[in-house]
Design a protein around this motif. Structure first.
Motif, short mmCIF file in Angstrom:
data_model
loop_
_atom_site.label_atom_id
_atom_site.label_comp_id
_atom_site.label_asym_id
_atom_site.label_seq_id
_atom_site.Cartn_x
_atom_site.Cartn_y
_atom_site.Cartn_z
N LEU A 22 35.66 24.37 53.73
CA LEU A 22 34.58 23.75 54.49
C LEU A 22 33.89 24.85 55.29
O LEU A 22 34.53 25.58 56.04
CB LEU A 22 35.14 22.68 55.43
CG LEU A 22 34.11 21.92 56.28
CD1 LEU A 22 33.21 21.06 55.39
CD2 LEU A 22 34.82 21.03 57.31
N ASN A 23 32.58 24.96 55.13
CA ASN A 23 31.77 25.94 55.87
C ASN A 23 32.25 27.37 55.67
O ASN A 23 32.59 28.07 56.62
CB ASN A 23 31.74 25.59 57.36
CG ASN A 23 31.13 24.23 57.62
OD1 ASN A 23 30.22 23.80 56.92
ND2 ASN A 23 31.65 23.52 58.62
N SER A 24 32.27 27.80 54.41
CA SER A 24 32.74 29.15 54.08
C SER A 24 31.97 30.21 54.84
O SER A 24 30.74 30.18 54.93
CB SER A 24 32.59 29.40 52.57
OG SER A 24 33.52 28.63 51.85
N ASN A 25 32.70 31.16 55.36
CA ASN A 25 32.11 32.25 56.15
C ASN A 25 33.11 33.38 56.18
O ASN A 25 34.20 33.23 56.73
CB ASN A 25 31.80 31.76 57.57
CG ASN A 25 31.07 32.80 58.40
OD1 ASN A 25 30.51 33.75 57.87
ND2 ASN A 25 31.08 32.62 59.70
N ASN A 26 32.79 34.52 55.57
CA ASN A 26 33.76 35.61 55.57
C ASN A 26 33.09 36.97 55.61
O ASN A 26 31.88 37.10 55.46
CB ASN A 26 34.73 35.50 54.40
CG ASN A 26 34.03 35.37 53.06
OD1 ASN A 26 33.04 36.04 52.79
ND2 ASN A 26 34.55 34.50 52.20
N LEU A 27 33.92 37.97 55.85
CA LEU A 27 33.48 39.36 55.93
C LEU A 27 33.43 39.98 54.54
O LEU A 27 34.07 39.48 53.61
CB LEU A 27 34.46 40.15 56.80
CG LEU A 27 34.48 39.80 58.29
CD1 LEU A 27 35.68 40.46 58.95
CD2 LEU A 27 33.19 40.26 58.96
N PRO A 28 32.70 41.08 54.39
CA PRO A 28 32.67 41.77 53.10
C PRO A 28 34.09 42.18 52.67
O PRO A 28 34.85 42.72 53.47
CB PRO A 28 31.81 43.00 53.38
CG PRO A 28 30.98 42.61 54.54
CD PRO A 28 31.84 41.74 55.38
N HIS A 29 34.45 41.89 51.42
CA HIS A 29 35.77 42.25 50.92
C HIS A 29 35.73 42.32 49.40
O HIS A 29 34.75 41.94 48.78
CB HIS A 29 36.82 41.24 51.38
CG HIS A 29 36.58 39.84 50.88
ND1 HIS A 29 35.60 39.03 51.39
CD2 HIS A 29 37.19 39.12 49.90
CE1 HIS A 29 35.62 37.86 50.77
NE2 HIS A 29 36.56 37.89 49.85
N TRP A 30 36.80 42.81 48.82
CA TRP A 30 36.90 42.87 47.37
C TRP A 30 38.37 42.73 46.99
O TRP A 30 39.26 42.91 47.80
CB TRP A 30 36.33 44.18 46.82
CG TRP A 30 37.03 45.42 47.26
CD1 TRP A 30 36.88 46.08 48.44
CD2 TRP A 30 38.01 46.16 46.52
NE1 TRP A 30 37.69 47.19 48.48
CE2 TRP A 30 38.40 47.25 47.32
CE3 TRP A 30 38.60 46.00 45.26
CZ2 TRP A 30 39.35 48.18 46.90
CZ3 TRP A 30 39.53 46.92 44.85
CH2 TRP A 30 39.89 48.00 45.66
N HIS A 31 38.61 42.35 45.76
CA HIS A 31 39.97 42.18 45.27
C HIS A 31 39.98 42.34 43.76
O HIS A 31 38.93 42.31 43.11
CB HIS A 31 40.54 40.81 45.67
CG HIS A 31 39.56 39.69 45.59
ND1 HIS A 31 39.08 39.19 44.40
CD2 HIS A 31 38.94 38.98 46.56
CE1 HIS A 31 38.23 38.21 44.65
NE2 HIS A 31 38.12 38.06 45.95
N SER A 32 41.14 42.49 43.19
CA SER A 32 41.25 42.72 41.75
C SER A 32 41.13 41.44 40.95
O SER A 32 40.96 41.47 39.73
CB SER A 32 42.58 43.41 41.42
OG SER A 32 43.66 42.60 41.83
N ASN A 33 41.22 40.29 41.61
CA ASN A 33 41.12 39.00 40.92
C ASN A 33 39.66 38.56 40.80
O ASN A 33 38.77 39.14 41.40
CB ASN A 33 41.92 37.95 41.70
CG ASN A 33 43.34 38.38 41.94
OD1 ASN A 33 44.14 38.46 41.01
ND2 ASN A 33 43.67 38.70 43.18
N CYS A 34 39.44 37.53 40.00
CA CYS A 34 38.09 36.97 39.81
C CYS A 34 37.97 35.65 40.57
O CYS A 34 38.96 34.95 40.79
CB CYS A 34 37.85 36.71 38.32
SG CYS A 34 37.99 38.18 37.29
N GLU A 35 36.74 35.30 40.92
CA GLU A 35 36.49 34.03 41.59
C GLU A 35 35.36 33.29 40.88
O GLU A 35 34.33 33.88 40.55
CB GLU A 35 36.07 34.24 43.05
CG GLU A 35 37.17 34.70 43.97
CD GLU A 35 36.73 34.69 45.43
OE1 GLU A 35 36.27 33.63 45.91
OE2 GLU A 35 36.84 35.75 46.08
N LEU A 36 35.55 32.00 40.70
CA LEU A 36 34.51 31.13 40.18
C LEU A 36 34.21 30.11 41.28
O LEU A 36 35.06 29.31 41.64
CB LEU A 36 34.96 30.42 38.90
CG LEU A 36 33.95 29.47 38.24
CD1 LEU A 36 32.68 30.23 37.84
CD2 LEU A 36 34.56 28.78 37.04
#
Length: 287
Positions: A22-36
Motif C-alpha cells: 500500500l502506497n509504495s515508496n522506496n529509495l534507489p536500490h538494485w538486486h539480482s532478482n527480477c520484479e514484475l
C-alpha cells in the motif's frame, strides 16, 4: 546502507515471492532478482535505469536483474502487486537480452499470474516451487514472443552508477563530490543532473544519509561510542555540522535518539544493512 544492493530474504523455500504494498515508496536500490509490478489501484511513478514510467490501474512493468530503480505512489491508497523471482528462471529465455520497453501496460494479464501464484504458494503442495517457476516461464515465453528485445549493455552509465554507489558505501568517510563526478567521467553540471534523476536526491543528500546511518549504528554499539567519535568516524568535519544534519534527517539530536529508531522503516526483503522502503508504505500480504 542506503541505495546499495538489496538482498532478498525469502519468506519461504520458493524461488518466487509475491506480495502487495500500500502506497509504495522506496529509495534507489538494485538486486539480482527480477520484479514484475502490477498496479491494482491508484497511480505510481517508477524510475528504472534513469527512465521514468507512470503506472495506472492494471498496468504492469518489468524490472530486470541488477537494474537500479525506485518508486513513489502518486495517490492515496495506491495498491501494488509485486512478483519477485530468481533471475535464473528466465535467464535462458532472455539469452543475454533485455526488453526494449519494460512498460507492459495491461496486455499480458499479470494480475491473473499473481492470483495463480498466490494459490500455489499458499497451498504449498508437493513441487509448488517447480510449479511456480513454470508459471513464470510460461508468462515470459508469451511476452518474449510479442515484445522486442535488445542485447544487454555491459558498460553503461547506470552500470557505472552501481559501482559508484558501492564506492560511496565503502568510502563514505573520505569520498568527495569531485571524486564522484570524476569516477563517472562526467562534468560537474551533468553529474549533478544525472545523479539527481537516478536517485531522486543530490549527491550531498545521498552521502549525508549514509554517513548518518553509520553514525546511528556507532551510537548504538554496546561499547559506548561518543557523539564526537561517531561524527568524525562517519566523515563529518565538525560536530556542529554533524548535529545539524543528524537533526534534519532523524528529527532528534544524537543524545536524544530513541533506542528503537531506524532511519527508514523496514517491511521485507532487506538485509541488516539496507532498507529501501520508506515511511508511509505498508505490506498488505505476502506469500
Amino acid at each position: 546502507m542506503l541505495a546499495k544492493r538489496e538482498i532478498w530474504n525469502r519468506t519461504n523455500s520458493s524461488d518466487v515471492w509475491i506480495g502487495k504494498y500500500l502506497n509504495s515508496n522506496n529509495l534507489p536500490h538494485w538486486h539480482s532478482n527480477c520484479e514484475l509490478l502490477t498496479l491494482e489501484k491508484g497511480a505510481l511513478e517508477v524510475v528504472c535505469e534513469n527512465k521514468t514510467y507512470f503506472m495506472e490501474q492494471n498496468d504492469s512493468l518489468f524490472i530486470d536483474s541488477e537494474q537500479i530503480h525506485y518508486m513513489q505512489a502518486k495517490q492515496q491508497d495506491t495498491t501494488l502487486a509485486v512478483i519477485i523471482f530468481d533471475y535464473e528462471i528466465i535467464k535462458k529465455l532472455f539469452d543475454g537480452n533485455v526488453l526494449v520497453k519494460p512498460y507492459l501496460s495491461d496486455k499480458y494479464d499479470a494480475k491473473s499470474l499473481y492470483e495463480s501464484l498466490k494459490k500455489e504458494l499458499s497451498a504449498k503442495q508437493a513441487f509448488y516451487n517447480e510449479s511456480a517457476k513454470i508459471m513464470i516461464s510460461k508468462f515470459f515465453i508469451d511476452l518474449l514472443r510479442k515484445e522486442k528485445t535488445e542485447k544487454r549493455k555491459e558498460k553503461t552509465a547506470v552500470g557505472q552508477l552501481r559501482l559508484l554507489l558501492n564506492k560511496i558505501e565503502s568510502d563514505f568517510d573520505t569520498i568527495t563530490f569531485s571524486d564522484a563526478y570524476r569516477f563517472m567521467a562526467m562534468d560537474e553540471a551533468y553529474f549533478c543532473r544525472y545523479f539527481k534523476k537516478a536517485t531522486n536526491m543530490s549527491f550531498t543528500q545521498y552521502l549525508n544519509r549514509i554517513k548518518i546511518d553509520n553514525a546511528i549504528k556507532l551510537l548504538r554499539q554496546e561499547k559506548k561510542t561518543s557523539v564526537t567519535s561517531a561524527a568524525f568516524t562517519s566523515g563529518f568535519g565538525s560536530i556542529r555540522h554533524f548535529n545539524k544534519i543528524f537533526k534534519e534527517l532523524t528529527g532528534f539530536s544524537p543524545k536524544q535518539l530513541p533506542r528503537d529508531y531506524v532511519l527508514n522503516e523496514c517491511f521485507l526483503r532487506i538485509d541488516s544493512e539496507f532498507n529501501p522502503t520508506l515511511k508511509g508504505c505498508s505490506l498488505l500480504e505476502q506469500f
